[in-house]
Design an enzyme around this catalytic site. Structure first.
Site, short mmCIF file in Angstrom:
data_model
loop_
_atom_site.label_atom_id
_atom_site.label_comp_id
_atom_site.label_asym_id
_atom_site.label_seq_id
_atom_site.Cartn_x
_atom_site.Cartn_y
_atom_site.Cartn_z
N LYS A 22 0.78 -1.07 0.17
CA LYS A 22 -0.17 0.00 0.09
C LYS A 22 0.91 1.28 0.02
CE LYS A 22 -1.04 1.76 3.75
NZ LYS A 22 -1.62 2.26 5.18
N ARG A 27 2.63 5.88 -3.03
CA ARG A 27 3.50 7.01 -3.26
C ARG A 27 4.25 6.79 -4.74
NH1 ARG A 27 4.34 5.66 2.04
NH2 ARG A 27 5.70 6.48 3.30
N ASP A 49 -7.59 1.87 -0.56
CA ASP A 49 -6.90 3.19 -0.42
C ASP A 49 -6.25 3.62 -1.63
OD1 ASP A 49 -7.21 3.02 2.31
OD2 ASP A 49 -5.14 2.78 3.04
N ASN A 97 -10.46 6.73 3.92
CA ASN A 97 -9.97 6.85 5.29
C ASN A 97 -8.34 6.18 5.01
OD1 ASN A 97 -9.18 7.21 7.78
ND2 ASN A 97 -10.04 5.30 8.59
N SER A 173 2.76 11.36 13.19
CA SER A 173 2.95 10.68 12.15
C SER A 173 3.99 10.89 11.36
CB SER A 173 1.30 10.63 11.26
OG SER A 173 1.64 10.09 10.24
N SER A 174 4.72 9.95 10.56
CA SER A 174 5.64 10.10 9.61
C SER A 174 5.16 10.56 8.31
CB SER A 174 6.44 9.03 9.66
OG SER A 174 5.67 8.19 8.76
N GLN A 175 3.78 10.60 8.20
CA GLN A 175 3.31 10.67 6.89
C GLN A 175 3.24 12.42 6.66
OE1 GLN A 175 -0.63 9.14 6.69
NE2 GLN A 175 -0.04 6.99 6.57
N ASP A 317 2.24 -0.95 12.26
CA ASP A 317 1.17 -1.65 11.78
C ASP A 317 1.42 -3.07 12.01
OD1 ASP A 317 0.46 0.87 10.76
OD2 ASP A 317 0.62 0.18 8.59
N LYS A 344 -5.19 6.24 14.40
CA LYS A 344 -5.00 5.55 12.85
C LYS A 344 -6.53 5.06 12.81
CE LYS A 344 -0.27 4.19 13.34
NZ LYS A 344 0.39 4.74 12.29
N GLU A 345 -6.90 3.98 12.17
CA GLU A 345 -8.24 3.61 11.70
C GLU A 345 -9.34 3.76 12.80
OE1 GLU A 345 -5.62 2.84 10.11
OE2 GLU A 345 -5.67 1.92 8.20
N ARG A 348 -6.62 2.16 18.07
CA ARG A 348 -6.15 0.70 18.12
C ARG A 348 -5.69 0.15 19.51
NH1 ARG A 348 -2.97 0.70 12.29
NH2 ARG A 348 -4.66 0.03 11.15
N HIS A 389 -9.18 -2.60 9.14
CA HIS A 389 -8.76 -3.83 8.54
C HIS A 389 -7.91 -4.69 9.40
CE1 HIS A 389 -5.24 -1.49 6.64
NE2 HIS A 389 -5.77 -0.52 7.75
N ARG A 390 -6.91 -3.96 9.97
CA ARG A 390 -6.00 -4.53 10.81
C ARG A 390 -6.70 -5.54 11.94
NH1 ARG A 390 -1.98 -3.81 7.84
NH2 ARG A 390 -1.61 -1.78 6.82
N LYS A 415 -9.68 -2.30 2.90
CA LYS A 415 -8.84 -1.05 2.57
C LYS A 415 -7.44 -1.42 2.05
CE LYS A 415 -7.38 2.94 5.82
NZ LYS A 415 -5.99 3.08 5.55
O1 S3P Z 1 3.90 6.26 5.23
C1 S3P Z 1 3.23 5.45 5.11
O2 S3P Z 1 2.89 4.71 4.03
C2 S3P Z 1 2.58 5.03 6.31
C3 S3P Z 1 3.09 5.23 7.63
C4 S3P Z 1 2.64 4.85 8.99
O3 S3P Z 1 1.93 5.84 9.27
P1 S3P Z 1 2.45 6.87 10.69
O4 S3P Z 1 3.62 7.67 9.82
O5 S3P Z 1 1.24 7.90 10.96
O6 S3P Z 1 2.84 6.02 11.81
C5 S3P Z 1 1.75 3.67 8.81
O7 S3P Z 1 1.01 3.18 10.00
C6 S3P Z 1 0.69 3.64 7.80
O8 S3P Z 1 -0.13 2.58 7.45
C7 S3P Z 1 1.49 3.77 6.36
C1 PEP Z 2 -2.49 3.30 9.45
C2 PEP Z 2 -2.77 2.58 8.62
O1 PEP Z 2 -3.19 3.38 7.38
P1 PEP Z 2 -3.23 5.03 6.77
O2 PEP Z 2 -2.35 4.81 5.46
O3 PEP Z 2 -4.45 5.32 6.50
O4 PEP Z 2 -2.43 5.65 7.85
C3 PEP Z 2 -2.80 1.35 8.32
O5 PEP Z 2 -2.90 0.76 7.06
O6 PEP Z 2 -2.71 0.41 9.42
#
Ligand code: S3P
Ligand code: PEP
Length: 429
Positions: A22, A27, A49, A97, A173-175, A317, A344-345, A348, A389-390, A415
């Site tokens: 995913k 990306r 997703d 989501n 979050s690293s996102q 995850d 997260k979803e 958790r 999903h997890r 998802k």
């Molecule tokens: O960058 C990514 O692809 C992800 C980063 C993680 O999130 P966090 O950085 O919010 O922990 C992970 O939990 C998510 O499922 C996917």
């Molecule tokens: C946290 C998750 O998803 P998301 O990419 O929506 O943050 C996940 O897949 O466990």
């Protein structure tokens, strides 16, 4: 509500070809869309997703040829901005989501032309995005909250994205950092990023940097404290790119191999994988499972398992899979430093504690940790999955451990893994 009743499984053995990652699929799609040239992605994940990212790109006018039955897509790159709206009308993008769509698109759409609304499922409106917006605004990004301050839905008015020095909070979050990094080549100047707080989920930043490099953009990483993206770089299509298997999805089958005898081989993730969730296999090995590493596959075999005490911030995850595997280990398992499970979803930490207690386990839920103490005899329960999903996927492991279980709303695996239960059944007897 649909329910899936899983009877106890005697033995688990077989080969699993993993669906595409995913994290890498979403990306690669965005990078391909911003690249110069046409990119063919193979082994793309086909799940909710990814569909959200694909739908958004289509609405934005990105051309692609998606062949789901082949798991292959060809994307025509826009050579820069993906925000190229001709009309003054507001374009609403619905992102479900999917964090990997919402966060990166929020950053990428601040540069270029057009007016956008980013929205999603009710839960998406409870998942914070303020740290990302705070980082983007000093670059000139025009982002506003439509409902609750700090949360989607958002409006974005695309324009110029300056460069310079910004700070970003990476403690939730690293996102957010991933999003800023991927948008960095759209800035007019060098971009210097300084981290505030402890950056979580670091291996996902490695995925981002590796993928950007495949598309021709270099990120300087100074010990995960500072990052620099020099101006004058632009995304260039690598032509072909194969998405490796999903390492988080692999965790359920590796755990199944450990609990159900095995051997179970997961193909598509191994030593050479870009994803940090491959290190789930080390956590499982620490519990006693027999793990065999290869470049692009991992094999798990059963052995008596024991509880572990581990910081799992690097595998948030896959750490959920450890929580249910722990039901079949001797002694307690402590999963530490996972505060962001709460955003997260679903929450958790709360969901995991509630559902583990239903099957009889003793559980201590802390602010950022959980301790699971197994009991001699588990009991059947109907597990609520909270549209996560997890939760559905990791609680299925009860059946592999020999305890029947009912999974409420099993289709929430769509998802990231729509045919998860079929694949699990394929290796079960
Ligand atoms: O960058 C990514 O692809 C992800 C980063 C993680 O999130 P966090 O950085 O919010 O922990 C992970 O939990 C998510 O499922 C996917
Ligand atoms: C946290 C998750 O998803 P998301 O990419 O929506 O943050 C996940 O897949 O466990």
């Amino acid at each position: 509500m649909k329910q899936l009743i899983l009877d106890p499984i005697n033995h688990v053995e077989g080969e699993i070809r993993l669906p595409g990652s995913k994290s890498i699929s979403n990306r690669a799609l965005l990078l391909a869309a911003m690249s110069q040239g046409t990119t063919t992605l193979t082994n793309l994940l086909d799940s909710d997703d990814i569909r959200h990212m694909l739908n958004a790109l289509k609405q934005l006018g990105v051309e692609y040829d998606w062949q789901p039955e082949l798991r292959q897509i060809t994307v025509v790159g826009q050579a820069g901005h993906i925000a190229q709206a001709e009309s003054a009308e507001v374009m609403e993008l619905y992102l479900g989501n999917a964090g990997t769509a919402m966060r990166p698109l929020c950053a990428a759409l601040t540069a270029g032309k057009g007016h956008f609304v980013l929205t999603g499922e009710p839960r998406m409106k409870e998942r914070p995005i303020g740290h990302l917006v705070d980082a983007l605004r000093p670059l000139g990004a025009k982002v506003e909250y439509l409902e609750q301050e700090g949360y989607p839905p958002l409006t974005i008015e695309a324009g110029k994205l300056l460069g310079g020095s910004i700070k970003i909070d990476g403690s939730i979050s690293s996102q957010f950092l991933t999003a800023v990094l991927m948008a960095a080549p759209l800035c007019q100047d060098d971009l210097h990023i300084e981290m505030i707080g402890d950056l979580v989920s670091k291996p996902y930043i490695d995925i981002t940097i590796a993928l950007m490099a495949r598309f021709g953009v270099v990120v300087e990483n100074q010990d995960y404290q500072r990052f620099v993206v020099r101006k004058g770089q632009a995304y260039l299509s690598p032509g072909q790119f194969m998405v490796e298997g999903d390492a988080s999805s692999a965790s359920y089958f590796l755990a199944a191999g450990a609990l159900g005898g095995g051997p179970v081989t997961v193909h598509g993730v191994g030593r050479a994988s870009l994803q940090g969730d491959k290190y789930f296999a080390d956590a499982l090995a620490a519990m006693g499972a027999q793990i065999e590493w290869h470049d692009d596959k991992i094999v798990a075999r059963g052995a008596p398992l024991k509880g572990i005490d581990m910081d799992m911030n690097h595998i948030p995850d896959a750490a959920m899979t450890i929580a249910t595997t722990a039901l079949f280990a001797s002694g307690p398992t402590r999963i530490r430093n996972v505060y962001n499970w709460r955003v997260k979803e679903t929450d958790r930490l709360a969901a995991m504690a509630t559902e583990l207690r239903k099957v009889g386990a003793t559980v201590e839920e802390g602010e950022d940790y959980i301790v699971v103490t197994p009991v001699a005899s588990l009991r059947h329960a109907a597990i609520d999955t909270y549209n996560d999903h997890r939760m559905a996927m990791c609680f299925a492991l009860l059946a592999v451990g020999g305890q029947s279980v009912t999974i409420n709303d099993p289709d929430c695996t769509a998802k990231t893994f729509p045919d998860y239960f079929e694949k699990l059944q394929d290796i079960s007897s």
